[in-house]
Design a protein around this motif. Structure first.
Motif, mmCIF file in Angstrom:
data_model
loop_
_atom_site.group_PDB
_atom_site.id
_atom_site.type_symbol
_atom_site.label_atom_id
_atom_site.label_comp_id
_atom_site.label_asym_id
_atom_site.label_seq_id
_atom_site.Cartn_x
_atom_site.Cartn_y
_atom_site.Cartn_z
ATOM 1 N N VAL A 1 -7.856 14.876 13.512
ATOM 2 C CA VAL A 1 -8.391 13.688 15.829
ATOM 3 C C VAL A 1 -9.541 13.160 14.569
ATOM 4 N N LEU A 2 -9.824 12.286 14.416
ATOM 5 C CA LEU A 2 -11.247 11.371 14.257
ATOM 6 C C LEU A 2 -11.189 11.300 16.226
ATOM 7 N N VAL A 3 -13.254 11.557 15.468
ATOM 8 C CA VAL A 3 -13.337 12.089 17.074
ATOM 9 C C VAL A 3 -14.813 11.021 17.337
ATOM 10 N N GLY A 4 -15.710 10.658 17.458
ATOM 11 C CA GLY A 4 -16.248 10.207 18.032
ATOM 12 C C GLY A 4 -16.815 9.253 19.030
ATOM 13 N N ASP A 5 -18.471 9.352 18.932
ATOM 14 C CA ASP A 5 -19.382 8.381 20.372
ATOM 15 C C ASP A 5 -18.826 7.221 20.497
ATOM 16 N N SER A 6 -17.964 6.823 21.926
ATOM 17 C CA SER A 6 -17.803 5.221 22.137
ATOM 18 C C SER A 6 -18.879 3.938 21.169
ATOM 19 N N LEU B 1 0.787 -1.726 0.381
ATOM 20 C CA LEU B 1 -0.076 -0.122 -0.054
ATOM 21 C C LEU B 1 0.987 1.401 -0.264
ATOM 22 N N GLY B 2 1.847 0.814 1.149
ATOM 23 C CA GLY B 2 2.814 2.410 0.361
ATOM 24 C C GLY B 2 3.473 2.647 1.555
ATOM 25 N N PHE B 3 4.380 3.774 1.314
ATOM 26 C CA PHE B 3 4.675 4.849 2.652
ATOM 27 C C PHE B 3 3.212 5.340 3.761
ATOM 28 N N ILE B 4 3.137 5.313 4.519
ATOM 29 C CA ILE B 4 2.069 6.244 5.178
ATOM 30 C C ILE B 4 3.058 6.486 6.526
ATOM 31 N N ASP B 5 2.620 8.474 6.771
ATOM 32 C CA ASP B 5 3.610 9.291 7.051
ATOM 33 C C ASP B 5 1.889 9.980 8.224
ATOM 34 N N THR B 6 1.725 9.955 8.492
ATOM 35 C CA THR B 6 1.454 10.534 9.784
ATOM 36 C C THR B 6 0.824 11.048 11.056
ATOM 37 N N THR B 7 0.595 11.579 11.302
ATOM 38 C CA THR B 7 0.198 11.813 13.205
ATOM 39 C C THR B 7 -1.362 11.821 13.350
ATOM 40 N N PHE B 8 -1.851 11.405 14.222
ATOM 41 C CA PHE B 8 -3.682 11.861 14.099
ATOM 42 C C PHE B 8 -4.105 10.749 15.048
ATOM 43 N N GLY B 9 -4.476 11.838 16.101
ATOM 44 C CA GLY B 9 -5.611 11.589 17.157
ATOM 45 C C GLY B 9 -6.709 10.488 16.868
ATOM 46 N N VAL B 10 -6.867 9.690 18.034
ATOM 47 C CA VAL B 10 -8.581 9.294 18.143
ATOM 48 C C VAL B 10 -8.934 9.533 18.878
ATOM 49 N N SER B 11 -10.309 10.174 19.301
ATOM 50 C CA SER B 11 -10.653 10.344 20.899
ATOM 51 C C SER B 11 -12.223 9.735 20.675
ATOM 52 N N VAL B 12 -12.130 9.481 21.454
ATOM 53 C CA VAL B 12 -13.991 8.434 21.849
ATOM 54 C C VAL B 12 -14.555 8.951 23.559
ATOM 55 N N ALA B 13 -15.956 9.207 23.174
ATOM 56 C CA ALA B 13 -16.302 9.964 23.940
ATOM 57 C C ALA B 13 -17.122 8.627 24.394
ATOM 58 N N GLN C 1 -21.150 10.424 12.292
ATOM 59 C CA GLN C 1 -21.219 9.834 13.066
ATOM 60 C C GLN C 1 -19.765 9.969 14.460
ATOM 61 N N LEU C 2 -18.628 9.710 12.817
ATOM 62 C CA LEU C 2 -16.922 10.173 13.221
ATOM 63 C C LEU C 2 -17.273 12.092 13.387
ATOM 64 N N LYS C 3 -15.934 12.385 14.213
ATOM 65 C CA LYS C 3 -16.629 13.740 12.925
ATOM 66 C C LYS C 3 -14.707 13.743 13.047
ATOM 67 N N ILE C 4 -14.222 14.698 12.489
ATOM 68 C CA ILE C 4 -13.209 14.898 11.456
ATOM 69 C C ILE C 4 -12.008 16.063 12.500
ATOM 70 N N VAL C 5 -11.269 16.707 12.936
ATOM 71 C CA VAL C 5 -11.198 17.861 13.848
ATOM 72 C C VAL C 5 -9.844 17.662 13.241
ATOM 73 N N TYR C 6 -9.431 19.608 12.534
ATOM 74 C CA TYR C 6 -8.389 19.704 11.801
ATOM 75 C C TYR C 6 -8.104 21.161 12.499
ATOM 76 N N ASP D 1 -16.629 1.780 7.219
ATOM 77 C CA ASP D 1 -15.384 2.225 7.356
ATOM 78 C C ASP D 1 -15.197 3.619 7.591
ATOM 79 N N ILE D 2 -13.932 4.204 8.019
ATOM 80 C CA ILE D 2 -13.659 4.976 8.028
ATOM 81 C C ILE D 2 -13.844 6.271 7.235
ATOM 82 N N ASN D 3 -14.334 6.217 6.557
ATOM 83 C CA ASN D 3 -14.468 7.446 5.450
ATOM 84 C C ASN D 3 -15.945 7.164 5.350
#
Lengths: 372, 147, 380
Positions: free
Chosen positions: B74-79, B28-40, B110-115, B100-102
């Motif tokens: 950041v992927l933010v969503g309810d538990s 699939l190739g290089f993956i260079d990212t730092t992201f957050g996951v937030s579970v409420a 459902q999930l929010k993308i915060v950036y 899927d995430i997208n």
């Protein structure tokens, strides 16, 4: 023909003599002590291999490319010794800030690393096992017809400009080649998808094509890049995400997953290139604003095209029943707002501040909000 | 033994699986990212920062909250949403087209993308297939839910 | 502005109103559903290959159905779609199939996508840490790599320049060219990377070869460009890659040359198949191509006088600068030079231009060179 060699070399005594001397063992070795920097590049991180970033060293590095490239119009490799009479290749993009983006080497390496092959990476035959209802398949065929028009233009854009970019900007040219392949791969994948479903192709879009040509034929590279790499790619990225989210089949989801990766790379470059351009040529901000004022109507030509809008509504709602269409149009209205919001965010992030106030697009979108 | 979600152990388990499936991720190739996951959950959140580099999850850590300026997105969503996604993956071997995430994050319902920056936001899509494959590895992990 | 759409869509009330009406009411026009296009159902002929362009060669979507002169589509519409009035003219320069088509174009493209490799990760660069080359060999290798870095990007610029000029109906050719552009970018990259890992950096530019690049770029027609680029230039380079693999001082270099060879052979393959196609389907073009070959071969011959390349080749072939090394190097380089020319004429003959030898000055030089080599005891 535009170019003839300056003489008939097969009859030229000087050339024949030179060749004979070498082949008689009398080497001149004029190149042996070339006046160039001696370096030994090595990979910083073996997992990543040897990247262009690893070779950003001394006179060879892209960091040292001057803003105005005045001393090379030939194809001589950056950093090698120039000798003799070198031809003028006719480059018209000789200013780094007209094309460069700080992330271009990263994106080039990423493009190679994240390559895919539509023939084998999409599970085509799942459509045989799980065919879509007629109206959904017809909507897909139309959508993918439309997307082919866009992919063709995305492929043509770097092709038009790459031969005009100074050879010293080799990493950028390489990225443009990767974009060409990305464009061709998407064109291929969309065509395969449209035809595989059995509904045939749909109808070309007059409004979209008129708009696409206006963007593609921009007078300057920075303008064209904003239109194709930022506006068009950003809009398509949103569409790919949307279709993936409402994908009627695993085939479509997978295909859109790959498409969004390629489009996101293009957008990242488009944003980075505009940012670099404005940072080094701040006076161009006004001209760019004017250009966008004049050409932003193309966003509407695309989003308002019935050949895109209607299949999106059907796919988003899952069909043509009343409730499905209702759900579909609401979701599509959200997509349109999302795409425009992100477009304006990117312009802002690139340094073109105040665009939301100047642009006429948000007003049009406001009307959607009310209407929807 | 089951790992609980959300927890560093859960992401560590995925990290191990990722390392064991290097062929797939290299393809699939290089993956260079730092992201957050937030579970409420019930007004409280647990947040994690995942740092991917080359083909691997380099590090994961739990943080009190994620500053969007410090990560790409950041992927933010309810538990409840996260749990449904995980259960769906475990049932199907991978997320179906509704989980899927997208899909979950696309319209922010459902999930929010915060950036903070669009550059960071776009990385979600640049590396989408790798990120999805990463979460799909949940199918190979026993997960329990502690919230 | 270079092109203005026929309408400003923001100011087109009917267009905007229809858009809003559709979103508000969900009343869809759906006229596109009645597009007068063919319904087909392709299948994967070989599931291991997946779904290929050849599998889509059905009905009027297929490349087999492309007419010699494309008259119906000049827009950005995909081949086989319904084309309504009002689409713009994409201004193609080439709308004649025989001017660009090659037998098996679609397969060359599929192969290119399938065999993409990565100069960053597919070369074992780490092995160079323990591969210290003698100065002579290191510099000669660097000079060879400098030359290759210099010339490879022309094979991007030149076909790329033509890509937007090709009628969009020729999807498979456009796709092949896009893939070639990427191949050549990767070649430029891998040779540059190798030069910069020798310890000697890049070396000296080659003015004689730069002239050849200018010639490649400035052809009058796609066919002429293709014969000069794909057949003459890349044919020569392919022979060079084969010899370079043979002469490579390290297994890393061997790997590089094996990988670039695959790509180059594909480009030459396309060039040959196009040359064959154009000669068969557009016989009037034969004389034009002869005339272009006259120029291309003249410049190709001039390349042999690029001493910075020949000398480095001799050193690599002989293994050093001592007398016996040079002698051996000259022997191999002589074979190489003659082989390049021999293969060039073999290709032309195979494609249907056997008479080329009779009018070519290069062929005359080849025969003289071959006789001289044989007199010196060098067997080709």
């Amino acid at each position: 023909m535009a170019f003839y060699a300056d003489k008939d070399y097969t009859q030229d005594q000087e050339v024949l003599e030179k060749m004979n001397q070498v082949m008689a063992g009398n080497l001149g070795l004029g190149w042996y002590d070339a006046r160039t920097e001696k370096i030994k590049g090595r990979p910083r991180d073996l997992r990543r291999g040897l990247t262009y970033q690893d070779l950003d060293i001394g006179s060879y590095g892209y960091s040292k490319i001057p803003e105005f490239i005045r001393d090379n119009q030939s194809m001589v490799a950056r950093g090698s010794e120039k000798v003799g009479k070198l031809p003028d290749m006719g480059y018209v993009l000789n200013r780094k800030s007209d094309v460069w983006s700080d992330n271009v080497t990263t994106l080039y390496e990423e493009a190679k690393s994240r390559r895919w092959a539509p023939a084998v990476d999409v599970p085509w035959t799942e459509l045989d096992r799980n065919p879509l209802p007629h109206e959904l398949e017809a909507a897909c065929a139309q959508l993918y017809t439309f997307l082919q028009e866009c992919a063709l233009v995305s492929m043509d854009f770097p092709s038009r400009w790459v031969p005009l970019v100074n050879q010293d900007l080799i990493e950028l040219k390489s990225f443009m080649c990767a974009q060409m392949l990305d464009g061709s791969r998407l064109l291929e994948a969309f065509r395969k998808r449209a035809l595989y479903g059995g509904a045939g192709l749909g109808r070309a879009s007059v409004s979209a094509e008129q708009g696409l040509k206006e963007w593609l034929w921009a007078d300057t590279y920075p303008q064209g890049s904003v239109s194709i790499n930022l506006s068009l790619a950003g809009l398509l990225l949103a569409v790919y995400r949307h279709v993936a989210a409402f994908a009627p089949s695993r085939v479509d989801r997978r295909l859109m997953g790959y498409a969004m990766q390629d489009a996101a790379r293009q957008v990242s470059y488009g944003l980075g290139a505009l940012r670099y351009h404005l940072r080094h040529q701040p006076a161009q901000a006004a001209a760019m604003n004017q250009y966008l004022d004049d050409t932003e109507h193309v966003i509407l030509a695309l989003l308002g095209s019935p050949e895109l809008l209607e299949p999106l509504i059907i796919i988003s709602g899952g069909g043509l029943e009343r409730e499905q269409v209702k759900a579909g149009r609401l979701a599509t209205a959200k997509l349109i707002r999302l795409a425009v919001r992100e477009y304006l965010e990117r312009l802002e992030a690139a340094g073109l501040s105040g665009r939301p106030g100047n642009s006429r697009i948000p007003q049009a979108i406001e009307r959607i909000q009310v209407e929807a | 033994m089951a790992v609980s979600f959300p927890s560093v152990e859960y992401f560590e388990a995925l990290r191990e699986k990722m390392a064991a499936h290097q062929d797939k991720f290299q393809r699939l190739g290089f993956i260079d990212t730092t992201f957050g996951v937030s579970v409420a959950n019930n007004g409280k959140s647990r947040s994690f920062i995942l740092e991917f580099e080359v083909y691997e999850l380099k590090s994961v850590r739990e943080v009190p909250s994620v500053d969007p300026r410090q990560v790409d997105f950041v992927l933010v969503g309810d538990s409840r949403v996260w749990r449904e996604m995980i259960e769906n993956i475990r049932r199907n071997g991978e997320a179906d087209t509704s989980h899927d995430i997208n899909t979950l994050a696309h319209l922010g319902e459902q999930l929010k993308i915060v950036y903070d920056s669009p550059d960071g936001h776009d990385k979600l899509y640049r590396f989408m297939e790798s990120i999805q494959e990463f979460f799909d590895l949940t199918s190979q992990v026993d997960v329990s839910f502690n919230q | 502005m270079a092109y203005l759409a026929t309408r400003n869509f923001l100011e087109d009330k009917d267009f905007v109103d229809k858009w809003l009406y559709t979103i508000r009411t969900g009343e869809l026009d759906l006229s596109w559903m009645k597009s007068a296009t063919e319904k087909v159902k392709p299948h994967e002929a070989n599931p291991r290959r997946g779904l290929t362009y050849r599998d889509l060669d059905i009905g009027n979507y297929g490349f087999s159905a492309l007419p010699e002169k494309v008259r119906e589509n000049r827009s950005y519409a995909p081949r086989g779609a319904e084309i309504p009035a009002g689409v713009p003219d994409s201004q193609p320069w080439v709308s004649r199939k025989s001017e660009l088509w090659a037998f098996n174009t679609e397969s060359y493209y599929e192969e290119a996508v399938s065999r993409q490799w990565n100069a960053t990760t597919d070369i074992p660069w780490d092995r160079l840490e323990s591969a210290e080359l003698p100065e002579t060999i290191g510099k000669a290798l660097s000079q060879l790599m400098t030359f290759l870095t210099e010339v490879e990007m022309i094979a991007t610029d030149t076909p790329a320049m033509w890509l937007p000029r090709l009628n969009p109906d020729f999807i498979e050719v456009k796709a092949f060219i896009a893939a070639q552009a990427m191949d050549e970018a990767r070649h430029t990259e891998v040779f540059r990377k190798r030069a910069l890992t020798t310890g000697w950096g890049l070396m000296q530019a080659s003015p004689m070869n730069e002239m050849a690049l200018k010639h490649l770029r400035d052809a009058d027609s796609f066919s002429e460009m293709s014969v000069a680029l794909h057949l003459v230039a890349e044919g020569n380079v392919l022979t060079m890659f084969r010899f370079s693999e043979y002469l490579s001082p390290t297994d890393v270099d061997k790997k590089i040359f094996r990988l670039v060879m695959q790509d180059e052979a594909r480009h030459v393959g396309y060039g040959m198949q196009h040359f064959k196609y154009v000669l068969e389907h557009f016989p009037e073009k034969r004389e034009v191509l002869h005339a272009h070959l006259d120029e291309a071969e003249n410049i190709s011959f001039a390349g042999a006088a690029a001493t910075e390349l020949t000398e480095s080749f001799i050193i690599l072939a002989g293994g050093g600068l001592k007398r016996e090394n040079i002698e051996e190097g000259i022997r191999i380089t002589t074979i190489f030079n003659l082989k390049q020319m021999q293969e060039h004429f073999e290709r032309l003959e195979k494609c249907g231009m056997p008479e080329r030898k009779e009018r070519s000055k290069l062929y005359m030089m080849y025969e003289m060179g071959k006789a001289a080599a044989e007199a010196a005891g060098i067997r080709v």
